[in-house]
Design a protein around this motif. Structure first.
Motif, PDB file in Angstrom:
ATOM      1  N   ALA A  18       0.831  -1.210   0.000  1.00  0.00           N
ATOM      2  CA  ALA A  18       0.000   0.000   0.000  1.00  0.00           C
ATOM      3  C   ALA A  18       0.866   1.261   0.000  1.00  0.00           C
ATOM      4  CB  ALA A  18      -0.924  -0.013   1.214  1.00  0.00           C
ATOM      5  N   ILE A  19       1.956   1.238   0.738  1.00  0.00           N
ATOM      6  CA  ILE A  19       2.879   2.385   0.729  1.00  0.00           C
ATOM      7  C   ILE A  19       3.487   2.545  -0.655  1.00  0.00           C
ATOM      8  CG2 ILE A  19       5.075   3.227   1.647  1.00  0.00           C
ATOM      9  CD1 ILE A  19       4.302   1.896   4.322  1.00  0.00           C
ATOM     10  N   GLY A  20       3.743   1.428  -1.335  1.00  0.00           N
ATOM     11  CA  GLY A  20       4.232   1.508  -2.710  1.00  0.00           C
ATOM     12  C   GLY A  20       3.254   2.198  -3.640  1.00  0.00           C
ATOM     13  N   VAL A  21       1.957   1.946  -3.445  1.00  0.00           N
ATOM     14  CA  VAL A  21       0.934   2.662  -4.223  1.00  0.00           C
ATOM     15  C   VAL A  21       1.060   4.166  -3.994  1.00  0.00           C
ATOM     16  CG1 VAL A  21      -1.557   3.078  -4.432  1.00  0.00           C
ATOM     17  CG2 VAL A  21      -0.691   0.741  -4.316  1.00  0.00           C
ATOM     18  N   ALA A  22       1.189   4.556  -2.719  1.00  0.00           N
ATOM     19  CA  ALA A  22       1.340   5.974  -2.398  1.00  0.00           C
ATOM     20  C   ALA A  22       2.626   6.547  -2.978  1.00  0.00           C
ATOM     21  CB  ALA A  22       1.310   6.170  -0.880  1.00  0.00           C
ATOM     22  N   ALA A  23       3.703   5.744  -2.985  1.00  0.00           N
ATOM     23  CA  ALA A  23       4.983   6.218  -3.533  1.00  0.00           C
ATOM     24  C   ALA A  23       4.868   6.484  -5.031  1.00  0.00           C
ATOM     25  CB  ALA A  23       6.080   5.198  -3.253  1.00  0.00           C
ATOM     26  N   LEU A  24       4.213   5.585  -5.762  1.00  0.00           N
ATOM     27  CA  LEU A  24       4.052   5.788  -7.207  1.00  0.00           C
ATOM     28  C   LEU A  24       3.144   6.983  -7.490  1.00  0.00           C
ATOM     29  CD1 LEU A  24       3.761   2.066  -8.296  1.00  0.00           C
ATOM     30  CD2 LEU A  24       5.625   3.634  -8.860  1.00  0.00           C
ATOM     31  N   ALA A  25       2.106   7.164  -6.688  1.00  0.00           N
ATOM     32  CA  ALA A  25       1.255   8.339  -6.848  1.00  0.00           C
ATOM     33  C   ALA A  25       2.041   9.619  -6.575  1.00  0.00           C
ATOM     34  CB  ALA A  25       0.047   8.239  -5.917  1.00  0.00           C
ATOM     35  N   ALA A  26       2.935   9.572  -5.582  1.00  0.00           N
ATOM     36  CA  ALA A  26       3.760  10.747  -5.272  1.00  0.00           C
ATOM     37  C   ALA A  26       4.729  11.047  -6.407  1.00  0.00           C
ATOM     38  CB  ALA A  26       4.528  10.513  -3.968  1.00  0.00           C
ATOM     39  N   ILE A  27       5.286  10.011  -7.031  1.00  0.00           N
ATOM     40  CA  ILE A  27       6.195  10.217  -8.167  1.00  0.00           C
ATOM     41  C   ILE A  27       5.454  10.859  -9.333  1.00  0.00           C
ATOM     42  CG2 ILE A  27       7.575   9.012  -9.909  1.00  0.00           C
ATOM     43  CD1 ILE A  27       8.213   6.949  -7.654  1.00  0.00           C
ATOM     44  N   ARG A  28       4.261  10.363  -9.605  1.00  0.00           N
ATOM     45  CA  ARG A  28       3.464  10.936 -10.692  1.00  0.00           C
ATOM     46  C   ARG A  28       3.120  12.398 -10.391  1.00  0.00           C
ATOM     47  NH1 ARG A  28      -2.290  12.583 -11.364  1.00  0.00           N
ATOM     48  NH2 ARG A  28      -2.741  12.309 -13.582  1.00  0.00           N
ATOM     49  N   TRP A  29       2.770  12.681  -9.127  1.00  0.00           N
ATOM     50  CA  TRP A  29       2.437  14.050  -8.734  1.00  0.00           C
ATOM     51  C   TRP A  29       3.655  14.961  -8.850  1.00  0.00           C
ATOM     52  CZ3 TRP A  29       3.922  16.789  -4.146  1.00  0.00           C
ATOM     53  CH2 TRP A  29       3.230  17.995  -3.947  1.00  0.00           C
ATOM     54  N   LEU A  30       4.834  14.459  -8.494  1.00  0.00           N
ATOM     55  CA  LEU A  30       6.052  15.242  -8.642  1.00  0.00           C
ATOM     56  C   LEU A  30       6.297  15.590 -10.104  1.00  0.00           C
ATOM     57  CD1 LEU A  30       8.686  16.473  -7.573  1.00  0.00           C
ATOM     58  CD2 LEU A  30       9.716  14.192  -7.696  1.00  0.00           C
ATOM     59  N   CYS A  31       6.045  14.630 -10.999  1.00  0.00           N
ATOM     60  CA  CYS A  31       6.196  14.907 -12.428  1.00  0.00           C
ATOM     61  C   CYS A  31       5.274  16.048 -12.870  1.00  0.00           C
ATOM     62  CB  CYS A  31       5.901  13.655 -13.243  1.00  0.00           C
ATOM     63  SG  CYS A  31       7.110  12.323 -13.032  1.00  0.00           S
ATOM     64  N   LEU A  32       4.072  16.065 -12.320  1.00  0.00           N
ATOM     65  CA  LEU A  32       3.148  17.147 -12.632  1.00  0.00           C
ATOM     66  C   LEU A  32       3.643  18.480 -12.078  1.00  0.00           C
ATOM     67  CD1 LEU A  32      -0.290  15.438 -11.911  1.00  0.00           C
ATOM     68  CD2 LEU A  32       0.476  16.283 -14.135  1.00  0.00           C
ATOM     69  N   ARG A  33       4.137  18.455 -10.852  1.00  0.00           N
ATOM     70  CA  ARG A  33       4.553  19.693 -10.188  1.00  0.00           C
ATOM     71  C   ARG A  33       5.728  20.359 -10.911  1.00  0.00           C
ATOM     72  NH1 ARG A  33       1.943  22.459  -6.121  1.00  0.00           N
ATOM     73  NH2 ARG A  33       3.814  22.717  -4.853  1.00  0.00           N
ATOM     74  N   ILE A  34       6.635  19.555 -11.471  1.00  0.00           N
ATOM     75  CA  ILE A  34       7.779  20.153 -12.153  1.00  0.00           C
ATOM     76  C   ILE A  34       7.545  20.259 -13.660  1.00  0.00           C
ATOM     77  CG2 ILE A  34       9.381  19.414 -10.363  1.00  0.00           C
ATOM     78  CD1 ILE A  34      10.247  17.127 -12.122  1.00  0.00           C
ATOM     79  N   ASP A  35       6.302  19.974 -14.081  1.00  0.00           N
ATOM     80  CA  ASP A  35       5.865  20.229 -15.457  1.00  0.00           C
ATOM     81  C   ASP A  35       6.678  19.454 -16.485  1.00  0.00           C
ATOM     82  OD1 ASP A  35       4.095  21.406 -17.248  1.00  0.00           O
ATOM     83  OD2 ASP A  35       5.444  23.083 -17.661  1.00  0.00           O
ATOM     84  N   LEU A  36       6.903  18.169 -16.218  1.00  0.00           N
ATOM     85  CA  LEU A  36       7.562  17.333 -17.218  1.00  0.00           C
ATOM     86  C   LEU A  36       6.618  17.076 -18.393  1.00  0.00           C
ATOM     87  CD1 LEU A  36       9.346  14.528 -15.148  1.00  0.00           C
ATOM     88  CD2 LEU A  36      10.401  16.483 -16.288  1.00  0.00           C
ATOM     89  N   PRO A  37       7.152  16.883 -19.584  1.00  0.00           N
ATOM     90  CA  PRO A  37       6.294  16.464 -20.703  1.00  0.00           C
ATOM     91  C   PRO A  37       5.589  15.152 -20.354  1.00  0.00           C
ATOM     92  CG  PRO A  37       8.467  17.105 -21.488  1.00  0.00           C
ATOM     93  CD  PRO A  37       8.553  17.069 -19.991  1.00  0.00           C
ATOM     94  N   ARG A  38       4.421  14.972 -20.921  1.00  0.00           N
ATOM     95  CA  ARG A  38       3.593  13.824 -20.532  1.00  0.00           C
ATOM     96  C   ARG A  38       4.305  12.490 -20.764  1.00  0.00           C
ATOM     97  NH1 ARG A  38      -2.815  13.026 -21.841  1.00  0.00           N
ATOM     98  NH2 ARG A  38      -3.083  11.066 -20.716  1.00  0.00           N
ATOM     99  N   TYR A  39       4.984  12.353 -21.899  1.00  0.00           N
ATOM    100  CA  TYR A  39       5.613  11.065 -22.184  1.00  0.00           C
ATOM    101  C   TYR A  39       6.777  10.800 -21.230  1.00  0.00           C
ATOM    102  CZ  TYR A  39       9.596  13.280 -24.549  1.00  0.00           C
ATOM    103  OH  TYR A  39      10.716  14.015 -24.832  1.00  0.00           O
ATOM    104  N   VAL A  40       7.461  11.867 -20.806  1.00  0.00           N
ATOM    105  CA  VAL A  40       8.555  11.700 -19.843  1.00  0.00           C
ATOM    106  C   VAL A  40       7.989  11.263 -18.493  1.00  0.00           C
ATOM    107  CG1 VAL A  40      10.423  12.858 -18.617  1.00  0.00           C
ATOM    108  CG2 VAL A  40      10.012  13.377 -21.023  1.00  0.00           C
ATOM    109  N   GLY A  41       6.884  11.870 -18.101  1.00  0.00           N
ATOM    110  CA  GLY A  41       6.250  11.461 -16.852  1.00  0.00           C
ATOM    111  C   GLY A  41       5.829  10.011 -16.869  1.00  0.00           C
ATOM    112  N   ARG A  42       5.321   9.568 -18.007  1.00  0.00           N
ATOM    113  CA  ARG A  42       4.950   8.154 -18.133  1.00  0.00           C
ATOM    114  C   ARG A  42       6.168   7.251 -17.983  1.00  0.00           C
ATOM    115  NH1 ARG A  42       1.042   8.471 -23.454  1.00  0.00           N
ATOM    116  NH2 ARG A  42      -0.933   8.893 -22.365  1.00  0.00           N
TER     117      ARG A  42
END
Length: 208
Positions: free
Chosen positions: A88-112
């Protein structure tokens, strides 16, 4: 620039891949524990039994055991419950990584690429280790996401959020405290130097 994963579909795909991987490998790892895991589980069981004085010690940070304690009351073997908590913590970690990608405005394919690329590493750690390291990594990812946004700190609440996440990271693992204090202090000094000629912005940063 198009932000990474602007819809929920990207995150859902990442989490689905992660959970499928964990489900496939879980039977081999469900009840494997090391000496540190035994200690965290023992502390959680003391909290479960109301032995709060005995649960507090100078070796094991409490947050992981706090999260585990309510679930060890349910009856299944505590090592299995701890493994499920790690997933479950791993789920939260992956969600946090995705959110970080949004916060620093990475291109969508890079975030993926970033979030999918983290799936094997997060799954491997969630399945093979029982302890707070993945938890503190998730919290520090959230902290970096808070402070890395353009214009930070835009409000007193945003700065308080960074401090609260830093405090939780310390409760997860003690070494997060010096990291947070040094990083946040250097960040504040950098922002003050950057806006030294703007008294209003300097006051806002100093207040935060």
């Amino acid at each position: 620039m198009k932000a990474a994963g602007s819809g929920p579909a990207d995150l859902m795909a990442v989490l689905a891949a992660y959970l499928l991987l964990c489900a496939a490998a879980l039977p081999w790892f469900l009840r494997r524990v090391g000496p540190d895991a035994v200690s965290y589980i023992t502390v959680a069981m003391k909290y479960r039994d109301g032995q709060f004085t005995d649960a507090v010690n100078g070796f094991w940070s409490p947050l992981f055991s706090w999260l585990l304690a309510p679930f060890v009351r349910l009856g299944p073997p505590p090592e299995a419950i701890a493994r499920c908590l790690q997933i479950a913590i791993g789920v939260a970690a992956l969600a946090a990584i995705r959110w970080l990608c949004l916060r620093i405005d990475l291109p969508r394919y890079v975030g993926r690429l970033v979030t999918f690329g983290c799936v094997p590493a997060v799954a491997m750690y969630a399945l093979s280790e029982t302890g707070p390291d993945l938890l503190v990594a998730m919290l520090l990812t959230v902290y970096v996401g808070v402070v890395a946004a353009e214009g930070f700190p835009r409000s007193l609440g945003e700065a308080a959020t960074a401090g609260a996440v830093g405090g939780l990271a310390y409760l997860a693992k003690a070494y997060a405290c010096p990291f947070f204090l040094v990083h946040f202090s250097l960040l504040a000094c950098w922002h003050l130097a950057r806006c030294w000629k703007d008294p209003e912005e300097r006051f806002q940063i100093g207040r935060a």
